[in-house]
Design a protein around this motif. Structure first.
Motif, PDB file in Angstrom:
ATOM      1  N   LYS A 122       0.854  -1.185   0.000  1.00 31.75           N
ATOM      2  CA  LYS A 122       0.000   0.000   0.000  1.00 31.75           C
ATOM      3  C   LYS A 122       0.891   1.237   0.000  1.00 31.75           C
ATOM      4  O   LYS A 122       1.981   1.228   0.568  1.00 31.75           O
ATOM      5  CB  LYS A 122      -0.924   0.021   1.220  1.00 31.75           C
ATOM      6  N   THR A 123       0.412   2.286  -0.619  1.00 28.36           N
ATOM      7  CA  THR A 123       1.160   3.540  -0.694  1.00 28.36           C
ATOM      8  C   THR A 123       0.260   4.684  -0.256  1.00 28.36           C
ATOM      9  O   THR A 123      -0.919   4.721  -0.612  1.00 28.36           O
ATOM     10  CB  THR A 123       1.654   3.787  -2.129  1.00 28.36           C
ATOM     11  N   PHE A 124       0.841   5.607   0.507  1.00 28.60           N
ATOM     12  CA  PHE A 124       0.062   6.723   1.048  1.00 28.60           C
ATOM     13  C   PHE A 124       0.768   8.046   0.751  1.00 28.60           C
ATOM     14  O   PHE A 124       1.983   8.170   0.900  1.00 28.60           O
ATOM     15  CB  PHE A 124      -0.108   6.583   2.562  1.00 28.60           C
ATOM     16  N   CYS A 125      -0.002   9.027   0.307  1.00 29.60           N
ATOM     17  CA  CYS A 125       0.493  10.387   0.093  1.00 29.60           C
ATOM     18  C   CYS A 125      -0.083  11.274   1.185  1.00 29.60           C
ATOM     19  O   CYS A 125      -1.300  11.496   1.228  1.00 29.60           O
ATOM     20  CB  CYS A 125       0.082  10.894  -1.290  1.00 29.60           C
ATOM     21  N   HIS A 126       0.773  11.737   2.071  1.00 24.70           N
ATOM     22  CA  HIS A 126       0.331  12.530   3.229  1.00 24.70           C
ATOM     23  C   HIS A 126      -0.835  11.847   3.953  1.00 24.70           C
ATOM     24  O   HIS A 126      -1.789  12.502   4.381  1.00 24.70           O
ATOM     25  CB  HIS A 126      -0.059  13.941   2.804  1.00 24.70           C
ATOM     26  N   GLY A 127      -0.750  10.538   4.054  1.00 21.53           N
ATOM     27  CA  GLY A 127      -1.753   9.779   4.800  1.00 21.53           C
ATOM     28  C   GLY A 127      -2.927   9.283   3.981  1.00 21.53           C
ATOM     29  O   GLY A 127      -3.738   8.500   4.475  1.00 21.53           O
ATOM     30  N   TYR A 128      -3.040   9.692   2.728  1.00 26.52           N
ATOM     31  CA  TYR A 128      -4.159   9.288   1.878  1.00 26.52           C
ATOM     32  C   TYR A 128      -3.743   8.100   1.007  1.00 26.52           C
ATOM     33  O   TYR A 128      -2.707   8.165   0.327  1.00 26.52           O
ATOM     34  CB  TYR A 128      -4.613  10.443   0.987  1.00 26.52           C
ATOM     35  N   LEU A 151      -3.186   5.872  -1.946  1.00 25.97           N
ATOM     36  CA  LEU A 151      -3.024   6.241  -3.353  1.00 25.97           C
ATOM     37  C   LEU A 151      -4.124   5.647  -4.232  1.00 25.97           C
ATOM     38  O   LEU A 151      -4.619   6.314  -5.154  1.00 25.97           O
ATOM     39  CB  LEU A 151      -1.651   5.792  -3.860  1.00 25.97           C
ATOM     40  N   ILE A 152      -4.532   4.426  -3.958  1.00 23.95           N
ATOM     41  CA  ILE A 152      -5.574   3.785  -4.768  1.00 23.95           C
ATOM     42  C   ILE A 152      -6.904   4.512  -4.585  1.00 23.95           C
ATOM     43  O   ILE A 152      -7.643   4.737  -5.553  1.00 23.95           O
ATOM     44  CB  ILE A 152      -5.722   2.297  -4.395  1.00 23.95           C
ATOM     45  N   GLU A 153      -7.204   4.924  -3.370  1.00 26.19           N
ATOM     46  CA  GLU A 153      -8.443   5.682  -3.139  1.00 26.19           C
ATOM     47  C   GLU A 153      -8.375   7.039  -3.822  1.00 26.19           C
ATOM     48  O   GLU A 153      -9.382   7.526  -4.357  1.00 26.19           O
ATOM     49  CB  GLU A 153      -8.680   5.849  -1.643  1.00 26.19           C
ATOM     50  N   LEU A 154      -7.195   7.657  -3.825  1.00 26.34           N
ATOM     51  CA  LEU A 154      -7.044   8.932  -4.526  1.00 26.34           C
ATOM     52  C   LEU A 154      -7.283   8.749  -6.022  1.00 26.34           C
ATOM     53  O   LEU A 154      -7.898   9.597  -6.675  1.00 26.34           O
ATOM     54  CB  LEU A 154      -5.643   9.506  -4.289  1.00 26.34           C
ATOM     55  N   MET A 155      -6.796   7.647  -6.572  1.00 25.97           N
ATOM     56  CA  MET A 155      -7.023   7.353  -7.990  1.00 25.97           C
ATOM     57  C   MET A 155      -8.512   7.246  -8.303  1.00 25.97           C
ATOM     58  O   MET A 155      -8.976   7.693  -9.348  1.00 25.97           O
ATOM     59  CB  MET A 155      -6.332   6.040  -8.363  1.00 25.97           C
ATOM     60  N   GLU A 156      -9.252   6.668  -7.382  1.00 21.74           N
ATOM     61  CA  GLU A 156     -10.673   6.423  -7.614  1.00 21.74           C
ATOM     62  C   GLU A 156     -11.537   7.656  -7.390  1.00 21.74           C
ATOM     63  O   GLU A 156     -12.554   7.850  -8.062  1.00 21.74           O
ATOM     64  CB  GLU A 156     -11.157   5.304  -6.692  1.00 21.74           C
ATOM     65  N   LYS A 157     -11.118   8.516  -6.445  1.00 18.73           N
ATOM     66  CA  LYS A 157     -12.026   9.554  -5.972  1.00 18.73           C
ATOM     67  C   LYS A 157     -11.578  10.992  -6.241  1.00 18.73           C
ATOM     68  O   LYS A 157     -12.404  11.912  -6.134  1.00 18.73           O
ATOM     69  CB  LYS A 157     -12.245   9.385  -4.464  1.00 18.73           C
ATOM     70  N   ARG A 158     -10.299  11.204  -6.542  1.00 20.66           N
ATOM     71  CA  ARG A 158      -9.828  12.579  -6.685  1.00 20.66           C
ATOM     72  C   ARG A 158      -9.197  12.806  -8.059  1.00 20.66           C
ATOM     73  O   ARG A 158      -8.823  11.874  -8.763  1.00 20.66           O
ATOM     74  CB  ARG A 158      -8.793  12.910  -5.596  1.00 20.66           C
ATOM     75  N   PHE A 181      -6.291  14.649 -10.742  1.00 14.65           N
ATOM     76  CA  PHE A 181      -4.840  14.861 -10.750  1.00 14.65           C
ATOM     77  C   PHE A 181      -4.494  16.176 -10.057  1.00 14.65           C
ATOM     78  O   PHE A 181      -3.510  16.255  -9.310  1.00 14.65           O
ATOM     79  CB  PHE A 181      -4.323  14.869 -12.190  1.00 14.65           C
ATOM     80  N   VAL A 182      -5.275  17.207 -10.305  1.00 13.71           N
ATOM     81  CA  VAL A 182      -5.016  18.515  -9.695  1.00 13.71           C
ATOM     82  C   VAL A 182      -5.075  18.411  -8.171  1.00 13.71           C
ATOM     83  O   VAL A 182      -4.241  18.981  -7.464  1.00 13.71           O
ATOM     84  CB  VAL A 182      -6.035  19.562 -10.196  1.00 13.71           C
ATOM     85  N   ASP A 183      -6.051  17.674  -7.660  1.00 14.07           N
ATOM     86  CA  ASP A 183      -6.177  17.499  -6.208  1.00 14.07           C
ATOM     87  C   ASP A 183      -4.927  16.854  -5.623  1.00 14.07           C
ATOM     88  O   ASP A 183      -4.399  17.292  -4.589  1.00 14.07           O
ATOM     89  CB  ASP A 183      -7.389  16.620  -5.876  1.00 14.07           C
ATOM     90  N   VAL A 184      -4.465  15.791  -6.274  1.00  5.73           N
ATOM     91  CA  VAL A 184      -3.325  15.042  -5.743  1.00  5.73           C
ATOM     92  C   VAL A 184      -2.030  15.834  -5.921  1.00  5.73           C
ATOM     93  O   VAL A 184      -1.127  15.764  -5.085  1.00  5.73           O
ATOM     94  CB  VAL A 184      -3.239  13.652  -6.399  1.00  5.73           C
ATOM     95  N   LEU A 215      -5.502  18.203   0.981  1.00  7.12           N
ATOM     96  CA  LEU A 215      -6.303  18.269  -0.237  1.00  7.12           C
ATOM     97  C   LEU A 215      -6.897  19.668  -0.396  1.00  7.12           C
ATOM     98  O   LEU A 215      -7.248  20.312   0.592  1.00  7.12           O
ATOM     99  CB  LEU A 215      -7.419  17.224  -0.193  1.00  7.12           C
ATOM    100  N   PRO A 216      -7.021  20.147  -1.630  1.00  8.39           N
ATOM    101  CA  PRO A 216      -7.574  21.493  -1.842  1.00  8.39           C
ATOM    102  C   PRO A 216      -9.095  21.490  -1.760  1.00  8.39           C
ATOM    103  O   PRO A 216      -9.748  20.464  -1.962  1.00  8.39           O
ATOM    104  CB  PRO A 216      -7.116  21.816  -3.264  1.00  8.39           C
ATOM    105  N   GLY A 217      -9.642  22.657  -1.482  1.00  5.98           N
ATOM    106  CA  GLY A 217     -11.072  22.838  -1.629  1.00  5.98           C
ATOM    107  C   GLY A 217     -11.401  22.978  -3.105  1.00  5.98           C
ATOM    108  O   GLY A 217     -10.504  23.089  -3.952  1.00  5.98           O
TER     109      GLY A 217
END
Length: 269
Positions: free
Chosen positions: A40-46, A48-55, A57-60, A69-71
């Motif tokens: 598993k890989t985490f970016c600042h605690g998030y 990475l796979i969940e970020l791929m699914e839900k956010r 590129f700009v957000d990440v 994460l930005p508003g």
């Protein structure tokens, strides 16, 4: 008999080195079978796979450099800037470097490193961004018109105490002006962008105004990026255009680029 040169006494700093490299940006959960393989890989605690699914590129991208994460408004402002900076354009020296590298049959993998180094230069490049961000931070408490009058009286093309602003090929950079106008419509446009826009407007009657580096610096400031990161981000956002122009010429003959004739070489004496 000459005296021996004196040298400072060499002393140990007694600074112990850390035993492990540490980062707050990225963490990897090792596999049960092999500690060198990440399960598993985490970016600042998030995750990475969940970020791929839900956010997006700009957000990440924002998360990677800002730690959060930005508003929605911040993401829209950053995305607009990313589009605006995606290609420095064929007039920019960095793009010309990419084109020369491509047509010269250099390994395509070297297009970006070479052209990006040029994009990091002081003139219309990343080397100007940190200074522009600090200029905006320092002067935005002053009246833009007053600072503009100061600039008009002291401006010289070879160097300026007003980084991010000036003349572009002898006049106002119309694209930088329009990009700033579009960015001003965004909800997250903040103090740096607003002040810079008033400052550029005051300069316009004198043939000066926004430069692309100034617009980028203002947005980076309003989004909370550190000034030391600004130049690197500018290089990063311009990279797609550099690669595209270099690859466009990579399979063309060297005659696809003009050769400067002898009469256009000038040797100053």
């Amino acid at each position: 008999m000459s005296e021996e040169p004196k040298h400072d006494q060499v002393r140990s700093r007694n600074e112990p080195f850390t035993e492990k490299t540490a980062t707050r940006i990225w963490s990897e959960l090792p596999s049960d079978d092999n500690p060198y393989i990440a399960a598993k890989t985490f970016c600042h605690g998030y995750d990475l796979i969940e970020l791929m699914e839900k956010r997006s590129f700009v957000d990440v991208f924002y998360l990677l450099f800002r730690g959060e994460l930005p508003g929605k408004a911040e993401a829209q402002l950053l995305q607009s800037l990313m589009i605006a900076l995606i290609n420095p354009g064929p007039r920019h020296t960095a793009t010309r470097a990419a084109m020369n590298v491509g047509v010269g049959k250099t390994d395509p993998l070297h297009i970006l490193p070479i052209a990006s180094a040029v994009l990091g230069g002081e003139h219309l490049g990343g080397g100007e961004i940190e200074s522009a961000m600090r200029f905006l931070r320092k002067r935005q408490q002053e009246a833009p018109a007053v600072v503009a009058a100061e600039m008009v009286n002291t401006f010289h093309p070879q160097g300026s105490d007003f980084p991010g602003f000036g003349e572009h090929f002898g006049g106002v950079d119309l694209m930088a002006k329009e990009i700033a106008r579009q960015l001003m419509k965004k909800e997250a446009a903040g103090d740096a962008l607003c002040w810079g826009n008033q400052f550029a407007t005051a300069l316009e009657p004198h043939g000066c105004g926004w430069l692309t580096t100034g617009v980028a610096a203002a947005v980076f400031s309003d989004l909370g990026f550190h000034p030391r990161a600004g130049g690197c981000l500018f290089q990063l956002l311009g990279a797609p255009g550099l690669i595209a122009h270099g690859l466009e010429l990579a399979n063309k003959p060297i005659t696809a680029m003009p050769f400067v004739s002898d009469e256009n070489y000038v040797i100053e004496r």
